[in-house]
Each structure stands twice: as structure tokens, then as C-alpha cells.
Write an enzyme that holds these catalytic residues in place. Structure first.
Site, PDB file in Angstrom:
ATOM      1  N   LYS A 110       0.815  -1.216   0.000  1.00 14.87           N
ATOM      2  CA  LYS A 110       0.000   0.000   0.000  1.00 14.87           C
ATOM      3  C   LYS A 110       0.850   1.268   0.000  1.00 14.87           C
ATOM      4  O   LYS A 110       0.361   2.339  -0.350  1.00 14.87           O
ATOM      5  CB  LYS A 110      -0.976  -0.043   1.147  1.00 14.87           C
ATOM      6  CG  LYS A 110      -1.998  -1.175   0.932  1.00 14.87           C
ATOM      7  CD  LYS A 110      -3.130  -1.155   1.896  1.00 14.87           C
ATOM      8  CE  LYS A 110      -4.206  -2.154   1.521  1.00 14.87           C
ATOM      9  NZ  LYS A 110      -3.862  -3.544   1.900  1.00 14.87           N
TER      10      LYS A 110
HETATM   11  C1  LIG Z   1      -4.533  -4.601   1.431  1.00 13.52           C
HETATM   12  C2  LIG Z   1      -3.816  -5.864   1.349  1.00 13.52           C
HETATM   13  C3  LIG Z   1      -4.233  -6.882   0.482  1.00 13.52           C
HETATM   14  C4  LIG Z   1      -5.484  -6.771  -0.351  1.00 13.52           C
HETATM   15  O1  LIG Z   1      -5.327  -5.845  -1.399  1.00 13.52           O
HETATM   16  P1  LIG Z   1      -6.598  -5.289  -2.177  1.00 13.52           P
HETATM   17  O2  LIG Z   1      -6.069  -4.216  -3.045  1.00 13.52           O
HETATM   18  O3  LIG Z   1      -7.521  -4.750  -1.115  1.00 13.52           O
HETATM   19  O4  LIG Z   1      -7.207  -6.415  -2.909  1.00 13.52           O
HETATM   20  C5  LIG Z   1      -3.457  -8.023   0.401  1.00 13.52           C
HETATM   21  N1  LIG Z   1      -2.352  -8.186   1.149  1.00 13.52           N
HETATM   22  C6  LIG Z   1      -1.931  -7.231   2.007  1.00 13.52           C
HETATM   23  C7  LIG Z   1      -0.709  -7.484   2.812  1.00 13.52           C
HETATM   24  C8  LIG Z   1      -2.627  -6.038   2.127  1.00 13.52           C
HETATM   25  O5  LIG Z   1      -2.202  -5.092   2.956  1.00 13.52           O
END
Ligand SMILES: *Cc1c(COP(=O)(O)O)cnc(C)c1O
Length: 453
Positions: A110
Site C-alpha cells: 500500500k
Molecule cells: C490490502 C492488502 C491486500 C489486499 O489488497 P486489495 O487491493 O484490497 O485487494 C493483500 N495483502 C496485504 C498485505 C494487504 O495489505
């Protein structure tokens, strides 16, 4: 380039305004009016990550000059371990690769979107002279990534809702131990979906939204999705030529942001054969892509907490394309989905999507398997990809978090506890948080008292 709402009845906006708006006034999500071709980038574009990202954004953003865009991305990825190679591709075997997306400041993918978003908000505050209050919901990693994108930035406050007791200790500490005055973590007594619903309700309360100068950071944010397209292009450029034609991407999925970004890159020309949506036991998307039915169930906390979601917000963007870019029908279906009903998606065709599901015992087993077969330790989210390794096709699994964020689960699987010195330091700090009921009015009241005017 203009950006349209998926629900078809909001005025088109340019990039900067669509970014600032978050949700469109008709409740839809912004998408580019047309998807540009990335052919030039694939063939000749820069390999240095921030430059590649800047060139990609120049295809979509008419508001910033080339120099401004370059500067924005140099700054956004300067906090990564190796900014030039922010998303390294690791070879596990002859045709199996891992794209490591956890080398940013909070050790989850993210950071790619939220470091950028933090800097775009800073620019917006400087341009307008007006404060902003960022409001988001997190299943664990968004919150800390948003916080680290905005900590100590003047004119910004950050309010992050997360489900009390449903995220890992380290994840919570990453949010509550920053020592920054402009950060307000809120633990709610409910699930991530409750947190997300409250945030959506507050953004749909337009009066409050404008009065409180609310801005969004959750995964519906346009800049985040577009920033995530870049590492798919970056991965492609790192592949050996003999392996770069029929690529199968396997993506740990919760809110459908990450995998949607890959699919969008595919629509823009990235050679991609298949996208596997890898869920944990909260398998809304697994069932959706198998059966064409959107059927939310209650969330069952799992070992991969950032995917403990039964509302896939970004699915609306895929639905819009699936329905031929038709806002009216997208709007009707989304209204049904929002009621919490089971909805049959008309003429559903999964297209390039496939799905796999891993429950908690599978996560433990897959961590073991990855260690035994490849001498690689995936975090519990990334472990959900390892059902898909047994073919000869070029496979890229996206590693979404650093294993040191989930030491207990890794230890249960393989008897070792991965550590990272930066995360270890958090253990001795005093957390700061507010505990509130999962109730929109209670949260609204708390915001009224603490927002920056
Ligand atoms: C947010 C997250 C996901 C999921 O990603 P999306 O974009 O919501 O599908 C998967 N793995 C981790 C470690 C995350 O932080």
C-alpha cells in the site's frame, strides 16, 4: 484526459480534481475516460521505478508538467529501500517469480499508492491554502501506509478506523506509535466492513463531507489504483524475454484494488494471460469469479487480516467495464449490492480472471511449502498465492507484505520468527488511540471535535 464516474451522472473531472474528490458525487468511482496505450512504455520506457511511474502518469494527468511529475515520483519513492528498483522481481524457479512489493516504509504494497497520495495532498494544501482531514478505514495495512504518507505534514490530519483486535500487534503499533500529533487512530468495536461502511456513510453525507473537508485514502482512490498499475509494468520489464509473453499474475486480494490495477494495465496493453484472485477464507471474490454472484457473508477473522473483507469496493470499476462502460446499469447493480443482497451479475464472464481460496490451515501449509520448495518465506497474505505454482506458465506472485509483520503465523508454520529492526523498535513505544463503537454517529461526533478547520 478526463475522468468519469462509474455511475454515469457526475460531471467529468481532470486528474487533480478527480483525485481530490475521492468518491464521485453520484456515489461512483472515477475511471479514465479512455484507457491509454502503454505500448511505448513496455518497449522503450525507463526501467528506473520513479521515472517509469512518472511517464505512466503523464499518459493520464494533464495537470502537471513532466518536471513536476518526475519530482512527485522521485519524492514518493525516496522512502523505499532502493527507489530505483522499488518492486524487485525475485526468481523462485525457472518460470515462477515473486514481485516483492514490501520494500516501502510500512512494509506492505500500500506504500506504492499512499506515499504518492500523501504528497499529492501536500501539494493540494499548498495550492488551495486549505486544510484537509483524511478519513479512511483499514484492515491493517492501509492505515499505517496512509499515516506514513501524511505524518507531520502541515495542514493535514489523518483519521483511521480499524477493527479492534482484528489486526496484528505490529500493524496496530505502526499506526498508534508514530508520535505524530496529526495522526488519530480509531479502534472500532466491529469488523473491517463496519469500518468501511462508516467511512462510506460519512462521505455520502455531503454536508458533513464538505464542512469537515474530508478526503479519502481507502483503496477506491484513483491515484492509488493508477500507482499500482506501475509495478505490473515494472515487473514485465524485469522478466527475461523468453518468459514475458503469457504471464499469469497471482494476487492476494481483499478489496480488489491491487488485482484490478493489473487488469487495467492489461487493458492498456500489458501482456497478461491471466489474473488469479487469491482470497483467504473470506471468499466473496472467489465465489464471485466462479459463479458470477455477488453474495457477501459475515467476515471470519483469518491469519491474513488485511484480506478479511466481504465488500470488494473496487469491483465497481470492473463491473463498469463489464457492462460496457454504462453508468446507469452499474449504478443499479451497485445499489442492490449496497443493500447487502445477493446479486446475480448479468452475463457474467470472468474473462482473464480466475480465483483461488486458502483457509487458515492452507496458509500455514503454503508457508511451509514455499520454504521447503523455494527456500522463500511469504507472509500469510502472499501465502494465499502458493496454490498456483504447479504449472509451466510464467507465473508472477505478488508479495504484498513483509513476513516480519506477521511473526506469530510464520513461527507457527516454520518455527522461525522473521524480524525487521524498524518494526522491532515499535515494541517499546507507547500507543495512542481512541476506542469507539462501530456507529456512524459516534464517529461523526469524534471527528467534529478533532478535525482541522
Ligand atoms: C490490502 C492488502 C491486500 C489486499 O489488497 P486489495 O487491493 O484490497 O485487494 C493483500 N495483502 C496485504 C498485505 C494487504 O495489505
Amino acid at each position: 484526459m478526463r475522468f468519469l464516474s462509474t455511475r454515469g451522472s457526475a460531471p467529468p473531472l481532470n486528474f487533480t480534481d478527480a483525485f481530490a474528490a475521492g468518491l464521485a458525487p453520484d456515489g461512483g468511482l472515477y475511471v479514465p475516460q479512455r484507457l491509454p496505450s502503454i505500448q511505448g512504455l513496455l518497449e522503450k520506457g525507463p526501467t528506473r521505478y520513479p521515472e517509469l511511474a512518472a511517464e505512466f502518469f503523464q499518459l493520464l494527468d494533464d495537470d502537471h508538467s513532466k518536471e513536476q511529475t518526475n519530482e512527485l515520483f522521485e519524492k514518493s519513492y525516496s522512502s523505499f529501500e532502493d527507489p530505483g528498483n522499488a518492486a524487485p522481481l525475485v526468481e523462485l524457479s525457472d518460470s515462477t517469480y515473486i514481485l516483492e512489493l514490501f520494500h516501502g516504509p510500512t512494509f506492505a504494497f500500500k506504500d506504492f499508492g499512499l506515499q504518492l497520495v500523501g504528497n499529492m495532498f501536500e501539494e493540494q494544501i499548498a495550492r488551495t491554502g486549505k486544510a484537509i482531514n483524511v478519513l479512511g478505514a483499514t484492515s491493517g495495512d492501509t492505515g499505517s501506509a496512509a499515516i506514513h504518507g501524511l505524518a507531520d505534514k502541515e495542514g493535514a490530519r489523518v483519521f483511521v478506523l480499524y477493527p479492534e483486535g482484528r489486526i496484528s500487534d505490529i500493524q496496530e503499533r505502526q499506526m498508534t506509535c508514530t508520535g505524530s500529533d496529526n495522526i488519530f487512530p480509531i479502534a472500532i468495536e466491529g469488523s473491517f466492513d463496519d469500518a468501511q461502511r462508516i467511512v462510506k456513510d460519512l462521505f455520502e453525507d455531503l454536508n458533513f463531507k464538505y464542512r469537515a473537508r474530508l478526503s479519502a485514502v481507502n483503496s477506491i482512490n484513483l491515484a492509488r489504483i493508477l500507482a499500482q498499475c506501475v509495478y505490473y509494468i515494472h515487473a514485465y520489464k524485469q522478466l527475461p524475454k523468453k518468459h514475458n509473453e503469457h504471464v499469469h499474475y497471482v494476487v492476494p486480494t481483499g478489496n480488489f484494488g491491487n488485482v484490478l490495477a493489473g487488469w487495467l494495465a492489461g487493458q492498456m496493453g500489458l501482456p497478461a494471460e491471466q489474473f488469479t484472485v487469491a482470497t483467504n477464507q473470506n471468499d466473496l471474490l472467489f465465489r464471485l469469479f466462479r459463479e458470477g454472484i455477488y453474495d457477501p457473508r459475515t467476515v471470519n477473522p483469518s491469519l491474513a487480516p488485511s484480506m478479511d473483507i466481504q465488500v470488494a469496493s473496487n469491483f465497481e470499476r470492473f463491473l463498469y467495464y463489464h457492462l460496457g462502460e454504462e453508468g446507469q446499469s452499474t449504478s443499479e447493480i451497485m445499489k442492490e449490492i449496497k443493500k447487502g443482497n445477493e446479486v446475480i451479475i448479468p452475463e457474467f464472464d470472468a474473462g482473464k480472471f480466475s480465483a483461488t481460496r486458502t483457509d487458515d490451515s492452507g496458509i500455514i501449509e503454503n508457508i511451509r511449502k514455499a520454504k521447503d520448495h523455494f527456500n522463500y518465506v511469504p507472509d500469510p497474505h502472499t501465502a494465499c498465492c502458493f496454490n498456483e505454482v504447479a504449472n509451466n506458465q510464467t507465473t508472477i506472485m505478488l508479495a504484498t507484505a513483509h513476513p516480519a509483520k506477521f511473526p506469530e503465523t510464520i513461527n507457527e508454520a516454520i518455527n522461525e520468527s522473521p524480524k525487521h529492526p524498524i518494526l522491532e523498535k515499535l515494541r517499546s513505544r507507547t500507543p495512542k488511540k481512541e476506542r469507539l463503537p462501530a456507529n456512524t454517529d459516534a464517529i461523526r461526533e469524534y471527528l467534529e471535535e478533532n478535525i482541522l478547520q
